[in-house]
Every structure is written in C-alpha cells, then in structure tokens.
Design a protein around this motif. Structure first.
Motif, PDB file in Angstrom:
ATOM      1  N   SER A 162     -29.043  81.671  35.390  1.00  0.00           N
ATOM      2  CA  SER A 162     -28.630  80.472  36.127  1.00  0.00           C
ATOM      3  C   SER A 162     -27.705  80.892  37.269  1.00  0.00           C
ATOM      4  O   SER A 162     -27.017  81.923  37.168  1.00  0.00           O
ATOM      5  CB  SER A 162     -27.902  79.489  35.207  1.00  0.00           C
ATOM      6  N   PRO A 163     -27.657  80.132  38.347  1.00  0.00           N
ATOM      7  CA  PRO A 163     -26.777  80.485  39.477  1.00  0.00           C
ATOM      8  C   PRO A 163     -25.312  80.596  39.066  1.00  0.00           C
ATOM      9  O   PRO A 163     -24.617  81.526  39.494  1.00  0.00           O
ATOM     10  CB  PRO A 163     -26.999  79.332  40.466  1.00  0.00           C
TER      11      PRO A 163
ATOM     12  N   VAL B 234     -17.854  89.109  50.833  1.00  0.00           N
ATOM     13  CA  VAL B 234     -18.352  90.111  49.893  1.00  0.00           C
ATOM     14  C   VAL B 234     -19.877  90.070  49.847  1.00  0.00           C
ATOM     15  O   VAL B 234     -20.501  89.005  49.897  1.00  0.00           O
ATOM     16  CB  VAL B 234     -17.746  89.884  48.492  1.00  0.00           C
ATOM     17  N   PHE B 235     -20.480  91.256  49.768  1.00  0.00           N
ATOM     18  CA  PHE B 235     -21.942  91.349  49.767  1.00  0.00           C
ATOM     19  C   PHE B 235     -22.450  92.327  48.715  1.00  0.00           C
ATOM     20  O   PHE B 235     -23.337  91.994  47.928  1.00  0.00           O
ATOM     21  CB  PHE B 235     -22.443  91.781  51.147  1.00  0.00           C
ATOM     22  N   THR B 236     -21.888  93.513  48.679  1.00  0.00           N
ATOM     23  CA  THR B 236     -22.445  94.592  47.856  1.00  0.00           C
ATOM     24  C   THR B 236     -22.560  94.206  46.391  1.00  0.00           C
ATOM     25  O   THR B 236     -23.632  94.322  45.778  1.00  0.00           O
ATOM     26  CB  THR B 236     -21.583  95.861  47.993  1.00  0.00           C
ATOM     27  N   GLN B 237     -21.450  93.750  45.794  1.00  0.00           N
ATOM     28  CA  GLN B 237     -21.448  93.472  44.355  1.00  0.00           C
ATOM     29  C   GLN B 237     -22.407  92.355  43.959  1.00  0.00           C
ATOM     30  O   GLN B 237     -23.256  92.560  43.076  1.00  0.00           O
ATOM     31  CB  GLN B 237     -20.023  93.166  43.873  1.00  0.00           C
ATOM     32  N   PRO B 238     -22.333  91.165  44.583  1.00  0.00           N
ATOM     33  CA  PRO B 238     -23.280  90.112  44.145  1.00  0.00           C
ATOM     34  C   PRO B 238     -24.734  90.437  44.462  1.00  0.00           C
ATOM     35  O   PRO B 238     -25.625  90.116  43.671  1.00  0.00           O
ATOM     36  CB  PRO B 238     -22.793  88.858  44.906  1.00  0.00           C
ATOM     37  N   TYR B 239     -24.992  91.085  45.586  1.00  0.00           N
ATOM     38  CA  TYR B 239     -26.386  91.378  45.958  1.00  0.00           C
ATOM     39  C   TYR B 239     -27.013  92.361  44.981  1.00  0.00           C
ATOM     40  O   TYR B 239     -28.152  92.167  44.524  1.00  0.00           O
ATOM     41  CB  TYR B 239     -26.442  91.928  47.377  1.00  0.00           C
ATOM     42  N   LEU B 240     -26.283  93.425  44.643  1.00  0.00           N
ATOM     43  CA  LEU B 240     -26.836  94.431  43.746  1.00  0.00           C
ATOM     44  C   LEU B 240     -26.805  93.980  42.293  1.00  0.00           C
ATOM     45  O   LEU B 240     -27.692  94.344  41.508  1.00  0.00           O
ATOM     46  CB  LEU B 240     -26.064  95.745  43.897  1.00  0.00           C
ATOM     47  N   LEU B 241     -25.788  93.210  41.914  1.00  0.00           N
ATOM     48  CA  LEU B 241     -25.674  92.784  40.519  1.00  0.00           C
ATOM     49  C   LEU B 241     -26.714  91.719  40.177  1.00  0.00           C
ATOM     50  O   LEU B 241     -27.383  91.794  39.143  1.00  0.00           O
ATOM     51  CB  LEU B 241     -24.265  92.240  40.256  1.00  0.00           C
ATOM     52  N   ILE B 242     -26.857  90.710  41.027  1.00  0.00           N
ATOM     53  CA  ILE B 242     -27.834  89.658  40.779  1.00  0.00           C
ATOM     54  C   ILE B 242     -29.255  90.172  41.011  1.00  0.00           C
ATOM     55  O   ILE B 242     -30.205  89.732  40.371  1.00  0.00           O
ATOM     56  CB  ILE B 242     -27.535  88.438  41.668  1.00  0.00           C
ATOM     57  N   ARG B 243     -29.377  91.134  41.959  1.00  0.00           N
ATOM     58  CA  ARG B 243     -30.634  91.778  42.318  1.00  0.00           C
ATOM     59  C   ARG B 243     -31.515  90.866  43.175  1.00  0.00           C
ATOM     60  O   ARG B 243     -31.565  89.660  42.944  1.00  0.00           O
ATOM     61  CB  ARG B 243     -31.389  92.264  41.074  1.00  0.00           C
ATOM     62  N   PRO B 244     -32.157  91.451  44.179  1.00  0.00           N
ATOM     63  CA  PRO B 244     -32.919  90.651  45.149  1.00  0.00           C
ATOM     64  C   PRO B 244     -33.966  89.733  44.524  1.00  0.00           C
ATOM     65  O   PRO B 244     -34.171  88.611  44.982  1.00  0.00           O
ATOM     66  CB  PRO B 244     -33.570  91.712  46.040  1.00  0.00           C
TER      67      PRO B 244
ATOM     68  N   HIS C 108     -33.852  88.124  41.834  1.00  0.00           N
ATOM     69  CA  HIS C 108     -33.261  86.953  41.184  1.00  0.00           C
ATOM     70  C   HIS C 108     -32.451  86.095  42.146  1.00  0.00           C
ATOM     71  O   HIS C 108     -31.889  85.078  41.727  1.00  0.00           O
ATOM     72  CB  HIS C 108     -32.360  87.389  40.026  1.00  0.00           C
ATOM     73  N   LEU C 109     -32.375  86.500  43.404  1.00  0.00           N
ATOM     74  CA  LEU C 109     -31.633  85.709  44.380  1.00  0.00           C
ATOM     75  C   LEU C 109     -32.420  84.456  44.739  1.00  0.00           C
ATOM     76  O   LEU C 109     -33.639  84.491  44.883  1.00  0.00           O
ATOM     77  CB  LEU C 109     -31.362  86.534  45.645  1.00  0.00           C
ATOM     78  N   SER C 110     -31.696  83.358  44.870  1.00  0.00           N
ATOM     79  CA  SER C 110     -32.314  82.096  45.263  1.00  0.00           C
ATOM     80  C   SER C 110     -31.313  81.320  46.106  1.00  0.00           C
ATOM     81  O   SER C 110     -30.143  81.715  46.244  1.00  0.00           O
ATOM     82  CB  SER C 110     -32.715  81.281  44.031  1.00  0.00           C
ATOM     83  N   LYS C 111     -31.754  80.221  46.664  1.00  0.00           N
ATOM     84  CA  LYS C 111     -30.857  79.414  47.486  1.00  0.00           C
ATOM     85  C   LYS C 111     -29.687  78.870  46.676  1.00  0.00           C
ATOM     86  O   LYS C 111     -28.652  78.524  47.238  1.00  0.00           O
ATOM     87  CB  LYS C 111     -31.636  78.259  48.118  1.00  0.00           C
ATOM     88  N   GLY C 112     -29.845  78.824  45.347  1.00  0.00           N
ATOM     89  CA  GLY C 112     -28.785  78.302  44.492  1.00  0.00           C
ATOM     90  C   GLY C 112     -27.668  79.285  44.219  1.00  0.00           C
ATOM     91  O   GLY C 112     -26.609  78.881  43.718  1.00  0.00           O
TER      92      GLY C 112
ATOM     93  N   MET D 108     -22.178  83.715  51.481  1.00  0.00           N
ATOM     94  CA  MET D 108     -22.299  83.860  52.925  1.00  0.00           C
ATOM     95  C   MET D 108     -22.773  85.256  53.313  1.00  0.00           C
ATOM     96  O   MET D 108     -23.572  85.414  54.240  1.00  0.00           O
ATOM     97  CB  MET D 108     -20.971  83.540  53.607  1.00  0.00           C
ATOM     98  N   GLY D 109     -22.299  86.282  52.621  1.00  0.00           N
ATOM     99  CA  GLY D 109     -22.738  87.637  52.931  1.00  0.00           C
ATOM    100  C   GLY D 109     -24.221  87.822  52.693  1.00  0.00           C
ATOM    101  O   GLY D 109     -24.929  88.472  53.480  1.00  0.00           O
ATOM    102  N   ILE D 110     -24.729  87.254  51.594  1.00  0.00           N
ATOM    103  CA  ILE D 110     -26.152  87.348  51.284  1.00  0.00           C
ATOM    104  C   ILE D 110     -26.966  86.517  52.269  1.00  0.00           C
ATOM    105  O   ILE D 110     -28.028  86.941  52.737  1.00  0.00           O
ATOM    106  CB  ILE D 110     -26.400  86.886  49.837  1.00  0.00           C
ATOM    107  N   TYR D 111     -26.471  85.320  52.604  1.00  0.00           N
ATOM    108  CA  TYR D 111     -27.151  84.451  53.564  1.00  0.00           C
ATOM    109  C   TYR D 111     -27.255  85.141  54.926  1.00  0.00           C
ATOM    110  O   TYR D 111     -28.309  85.106  55.578  1.00  0.00           O
ATOM    111  CB  TYR D 111     -26.381  83.140  53.672  1.00  0.00           C
ATOM    112  N   LEU D 112     -26.180  85.783  55.353  1.00  0.00           N
ATOM    113  CA  LEU D 112     -26.188  86.520  56.618  1.00  0.00           C
ATOM    114  C   LEU D 112     -27.207  87.651  56.580  1.00  0.00           C
ATOM    115  O   LEU D 112     -27.974  87.848  57.534  1.00  0.00           O
ATOM    116  CB  LEU D 112     -24.790  87.062  56.899  1.00  0.00           C
ATOM    117  N   PHE D 113     -27.233  88.402  55.488  1.00  0.00           N
ATOM    118  CA  PHE D 113     -28.167  89.523  55.360  1.00  0.00           C
ATOM    119  C   PHE D 113     -29.613  89.032  55.416  1.00  0.00           C
ATOM    120  O   PHE D 113     -30.463  89.632  56.088  1.00  0.00           O
ATOM    121  CB  PHE D 113     -27.911  90.255  54.044  1.00  0.00           C
TER     122      PHE D 113
END
Length: 280
Positions: free
Chosen positions: A138-139, A214-224, A226-230, A234-239
């Motif tokens: 879940s988000p 912050v970008f590195t930790q949430p992006y790598l931990l959640i993994r691409p 499993h990423l969703s709009k939910g 901001m770092g992931i949205y920018l990327f």
C-alpha cells in the motif's frame, strides 16, 4: 566561485524551464522557447498537487521524528556511562557512514516477504501474524518504510550535533534550577532549550531541504515496478517527468517550483535565525 558554482547552473535551469527541451533539443543543444508553458503544464497537473501535499506531509513527519528523536538520544548520551556512550557513538557514526544504496539493500532484506527479520520478530513477539506480510503493498506502508530508513540515516547527524551543543549549557544554571526544585522537563524547557534553539533551527532547516527533495531511498526501496501515482514524492515525480519521459524543460520547471517551495517552507526558520543573530 559562487557565480560559477551557483549562479550559472540556476540560470541554465531557468532557461531550460522556459523552453521545449526534449531528446531532439538535447542533441541539438538548443531548445524552442515556449515561455511559461512548462510551468502552466505542471501547475495544471493534478498529480503534481497530490504529490506536493504528500511530500509536505512526508517531510513534516521525517523532520519531526528526526529532530525529536535525535534530541532525546543526545540527552540520553549525557546520562550514560562513558563506555556505553562511546559504544553508542561508534554505532551512530557507522550508521552515518553507510551509503544510502547499501542501507536500502539492508532494509529490503529486513522487510523481505518470505524470510525478512522484521516479520519474524513481530510474529515472535506476538504483536500479530506477520508471516508473509508485504510492507510495500500500500502507498502508506511503503512510504512509512521509507520514513524509517530516512530517519534512521539522519539521526546520527542530529544526535552528534545536539550532543555537542549540550556541552555549552552552563552547569551552574542547571544546578541552580535543581536546587530551586525544578523538575527535569522544566529545566530542559527553561535552561537547555533556549541554548539549543539556534542549533535546532539550523538542523530543522537542513532537514526540510534534505527530506523534501529525497529521491534515492524511496525510489530504490519501493522499487520502480511498485511505484504508482499514490506513492510519488516530489523527487520521484521530477525524475519521472524530466528523465523517464525525456521532457527536460518540464523537469526544469518542476525543479524551480521545488526550490521555491523549499524556500517557503524554510523561511520561518531562517527568519528566526536572523532575528537571534540580531539580538546577539
């Protein structure tokens, strides 16, 4: 040096944000001027506003946990035996020295669905049946895991800084308050906190800047996958908008908006610091 390191990159970022700048323009080294088109596009995107609200809440939670937790641990260090204090300080330094990518991998192992140690410990302590529990289904849960990792990595800097500041608290003032019968929490509020306030303001401002982007930790931990709009931050949205979609002009516009938002979030603490310097 300041012009070369700061002014020119910001100028170039602003210039790109006013242009249509995709892969073709990147190859040509020349964009097509569209004015504020990128900014209008971003500000009319509902995903941007949802992501912004989520990131503000995420930042507030991270900063609060980091500052409060770091201050409490620093106060604890003052009361520990020397050997225990040294051992804990070494542990904090090792945490601080761990690269974020390595820390993410450790967190992935700990939260593994099949054999993660976190599920095993919670189940063994009879907190609940966490056998096969997925912490990223879940988000909210996935961002909570990212929060634990970010706070864990940020605590050492706060602890060591606040602990150093505690050495500036005059012992005679504390002893006088104890003689007058003041309780520990009252001594902290009336004696210790006023001396720590400048340091806490600086730490809070820095934490807001770090945690909002912050970008590195949430992006790598959640993994691409499993990423969703939910669960965008901001770092992931920018990327995603700037690099995955190869829309560098739109990404530059998001970067400038993030810079403005961080400045607005930090202005209170910066003004407080300036006022305290004027008083001194």
């Amino acid at each position: 040096m300041l012009g070369a390191v700061l002014a020119y990159p910001i100028y170039y970022l602003v210039r790109i944000s006013l242009e249509r700048f995709g892969l073709f323009e990147l190859i040509r080294h020349h964009g097509v001027y569209i004015g504020l088109g990128n900014f209008r596009s971003v500000l009319h995107d509902q995903i941007f506003w949802h992501t912004l609200l989520r990131t503000v809440v995420f930042t507030a939670a991270n900063v609060s946990l980091t500052i409060v937790g770091g201050t409490l641990i620093a106060l604890l260090l003052k009361r520990l035996w020397t050997a225990v204090r040294i051992l804990l300080t070494v542990g904090l330094i090792l945490v601080w020295a761990m690269p974020p990518v390595v820390a993410v991998q450790v967190w992935i192992w700990m939260t593994n669905v099949q054999n993660g140690v976190l599920n095993y410990i919670l189940t063994t302590l009879h907190i609940g049946n966490y056998d096969g529990h997925n912490w990223f289904d879940s988000p909210f849960s996935s961002l909570a895991m990212a929060t634990t990792l970010i706070v864990w990595g940020a605590l050492p800097f706060v602890v060591i800084t606040v602990y150093a500041a505690l050495s500036q608290v005059p012992r005679e003032l504390v002893e006088a308050a104890e003689i007058d019968g003041a309780r520990a929490w009252r001594i902290f509020l009336d004696v210790t906190l006023p001396i720590l306030r400048p340091i806490l303001l600086i730490l809070t401002s820095l934490s807001i800047i770090w945690d909002f982007g912050v970008f590195t930790q949430p992006y790598l931990l959640i993994r691409p996958e499993h990423l969703s709009k939910g669960n965008y931050l901001m770092g992931i949205y920018l990327f995603k908008e700037g690099y995955l979609n190869s829309d560098f002009g739109r990404g530059a516009a998001i970067s400038i908006l993030m810079l403005v938002i961080v400045a607005v979030l930090s202005v209170f603490y910066v003004r407080r610091m300036v006022r305290m310097e004027d008083v001194q």
